[in-house]
Write a protein that holds these residues in place. Structure first.
Motif, mmCIF file in Angstrom:
data_model
loop_
_atom_site.group_PDB
_atom_site.id
_atom_site.type_symbol
_atom_site.label_atom_id
_atom_site.label_comp_id
_atom_site.label_asym_id
_atom_site.label_seq_id
_atom_site.Cartn_x
_atom_site.Cartn_y
_atom_site.Cartn_z
ATOM 1 N N HIS A 70 0.849 -1.189 0.000
ATOM 2 C CA HIS A 70 0.000 0.000 0.000
ATOM 3 C C HIS A 70 0.891 1.247 0.000
ATOM 4 C CE1 HIS A 70 -2.371 -3.199 1.987
ATOM 5 N NE2 HIS A 70 -3.303 -2.755 1.174
ATOM 6 N N PRO A 71 1.414 1.635 -1.180
ATOM 7 C CA PRO A 71 2.277 2.812 -1.245
ATOM 8 C C PRO A 71 1.467 4.094 -1.039
ATOM 9 C CG PRO A 71 1.827 2.011 -3.448
ATOM 10 C CD PRO A 71 1.230 1.015 -2.485
ATOM 11 N N LEU A 72 2.173 5.155 -0.735
ATOM 12 C CA LEU A 72 1.522 6.456 -0.548
ATOM 13 C C LEU A 72 1.237 7.045 -1.927
ATOM 14 C CD1 LEU A 72 0.487 8.583 1.390
ATOM 15 C CD2 LEU A 72 2.771 9.580 1.428
ATOM 16 N N ASP A 73 0.162 6.576 -2.527
ATOM 17 C CA ASP A 73 -0.267 6.994 -3.861
ATOM 18 C C ASP A 73 -1.781 7.127 -3.812
ATOM 19 O OD1 ASP A 73 -1.391 6.796 -6.502
ATOM 20 O OD2 ASP A 73 0.533 6.040 -7.219
ATOM 21 N N PRO A 74 -2.307 8.347 -3.973
ATOM 22 C CA PRO A 74 -3.756 8.541 -3.858
ATOM 23 C C PRO A 74 -4.575 7.626 -4.756
ATOM 24 C CG PRO A 74 -2.646 10.651 -3.932
ATOM 25 C CD PRO A 74 -1.611 9.605 -4.227
ATOM 26 N N THR A 75 -4.118 7.396 -5.988
ATOM 27 C CA THR A 75 -4.868 6.541 -6.915
ATOM 28 C C THR A 75 -4.902 5.100 -6.425
ATOM 29 O OG1 THR A 75 -4.227 7.975 -8.745
ATOM 30 C CG2 THR A 75 -5.039 5.784 -9.312
ATOM 31 N N VAL A 76 -3.745 4.583 -6.018
ATOM 32 C CA VAL A 76 -3.667 3.204 -5.527
ATOM 33 C C VAL A 76 -4.516 3.032 -4.272
ATOM 34 C CG1 VAL A 76 -2.112 1.455 -4.554
ATOM 35 C CG2 VAL A 76 -1.410 2.772 -6.550
ATOM 36 N N LEU A 77 -4.553 4.065 -3.431
ATOM 37 C CA LEU A 77 -5.327 3.995 -2.189
ATOM 38 C C LEU A 77 -6.815 4.272 -2.410
ATOM 39 C CD1 LEU A 77 -2.823 5.789 0.219
ATOM 40 C CD2 LEU A 77 -3.333 3.345 0.117
ATOM 41 N N GLY A 78 -7.205 4.592 -3.645
ATOM 42 C CA GLY A 78 -8.612 4.832 -3.952
ATOM 43 C C GLY A 78 -9.122 6.172 -3.466
ATOM 44 N N LEU A 79 -8.230 7.160 -3.369
ATOM 45 C CA LEU A 79 -8.619 8.488 -2.899
ATOM 46 C C LEU A 79 -8.968 9.390 -4.069
ATOM 47 C CD1 LEU A 79 -5.791 8.966 -0.247
ATOM 48 C CD2 LEU A 79 -8.087 8.052 0.104
ATOM 49 N N ALA A 80 -9.916 10.282 -3.863
ATOM 50 C CA ALA A 80 -10.358 11.197 -4.909
ATOM 51 C C ALA A 80 -9.977 12.631 -4.550
ATOM 52 C CB ALA A 80 -11.869 11.096 -5.066
ATOM 53 N N PRO A 81 -9.704 13.460 -5.564
ATOM 54 C CA PRO A 81 -9.426 14.870 -5.289
ATOM 55 C C PRO A 81 -10.560 15.488 -4.475
ATOM 56 C CG PRO A 81 -8.912 14.376 -7.564
ATOM 57 C CD PRO A 81 -9.617 13.166 -6.994
ATOM 58 N N GLY A 82 -10.176 16.245 -3.480
ATOM 59 C CA GLY A 82 -11.149 16.895 -2.612
ATOM 60 C C GLY A 82 -11.543 16.072 -1.398
ATOM 61 N N GLN A 83 -11.174 14.799 -1.379
ATOM 62 C CA GLN A 83 -11.491 13.927 -0.242
ATOM 63 C C GLN A 83 -10.608 14.292 0.945
ATOM 64 O OE1 GLN A 83 -11.258 9.769 -1.207
ATOM 65 N NE2 GLN A 83 -11.488 9.124 0.913
ATOM 66 N N GLU A 84 -11.186 14.367 2.114
ATOM 67 C CA GLU A 84 -10.413 14.629 3.321
ATOM 68 C C GLU A 84 -10.013 13.314 3.970
ATOM 69 O OE1 GLU A 84 -10.796 17.157 7.418
ATOM 70 O OE2 GLU A 84 -11.232 18.088 5.495
ATOM 71 N N VAL A 85 -8.732 13.212 4.326
ATOM 72 C CA VAL A 85 -8.208 11.994 4.938
ATOM 73 C C VAL A 85 -7.407 12.350 6.176
ATOM 74 C CG1 VAL A 85 -8.109 10.710 2.780
ATOM 75 C CG2 VAL A 85 -6.120 12.014 3.497
ATOM 76 N N THR A 86 -7.229 11.355 7.032
ATOM 77 C CA THR A 86 -6.384 11.502 8.209
ATOM 78 C C THR A 86 -5.097 10.734 7.958
ATOM 79 O OG1 THR A 86 -8.299 11.656 9.661
ATOM 80 C CG2 THR A 86 -6.198 11.089 10.689
ATOM 81 N N LEU A 87 -3.967 11.411 8.113
ATOM 82 C CA LEU A 87 -2.658 10.771 7.979
ATOM 83 C C LEU A 87 -2.074 10.556 9.364
ATOM 84 C CD1 LEU A 87 -0.986 12.959 5.202
ATOM 85 C CD2 LEU A 87 -2.371 10.908 4.915
ATOM 86 N N THR A 88 -1.466 9.410 9.574
ATOM 87 C CA THR A 88 -0.669 9.177 10.767
ATOM 88 C C THR A 88 0.775 9.402 10.347
ATOM 89 O OG1 THR A 88 -2.262 7.556 11.559
ATOM 90 C CG2 THR A 88 -0.081 7.543 12.595
ATOM 91 N N VAL A 89 1.467 10.246 11.099
ATOM 92 C CA VAL A 89 2.802 10.694 10.717
ATOM 93 C C VAL A 89 3.739 10.562 11.905
ATOM 94 C CG1 VAL A 89 4.121 12.683 9.862
ATOM 95 C CG2 VAL A 89 1.756 12.353 9.123
ATOM 96 N N TYR A 90 4.948 10.117 11.622
ATOM 97 C CA TYR A 90 6.010 10.091 12.626
ATOM 98 C C TYR A 90 6.879 11.307 12.352
ATOM 99 C CZ TYR A 90 9.496 8.116 15.775
ATOM 100 O OH TYR A 90 10.355 7.905 16.827
ATOM 101 N N SER A 91 6.932 12.251 13.307
ATOM 102 C CA SER A 91 7.629 13.516 13.108
ATOM 103 C C SER A 91 8.372 13.905 14.374
ATOM 104 C CB SER A 91 6.607 14.602 12.757
ATOM 105 O OG SER A 91 7.225 15.842 12.557
#
Length: 71
Positions: free
Chosen positions: A36-57
């Motif tokens: 599951h790479p960080l690729d909106p198309t592969v993840l089935g995400l659409a422009p304008g869709q709001e998502v929550t990212l978990t990030v290590y920072s």
């Protein structure tokens, strides 16, 4: 696993607080890995869709809200 932010993120990601050196470990409930790479198309995400990212920072896990861009 996860996706390393190597350079200045796109405007939407920068506005969400992502910085070079951050590692995106999940989008919603999907763990970012080789399958599951960080690729909106592969993840089935659409422009304008709001998502929550978990990030290590800076040694800590955090979540950020991001609106998927169109390109």
């Amino acid at each position: 696993m996860g996706a390393l932010v190597l350079s200045s993120p796109r405007p939407a990601a920068a506005a969400a607080g992502l910085l070079p050196g951050d590692i995106v470990t999940a989008v919603g409930t999907t763990v970012i890995d080789a399958t599951h790479p960080l690729d909106p198309t592969v993840l089935g995400l659409a422009p304008g869709q709001e998502v929550t990212l978990t990030v290590y920072s800076n040694g800590k896990a955090k979540t950020v809200q991001l609106t998927v861009g169109s390109g």
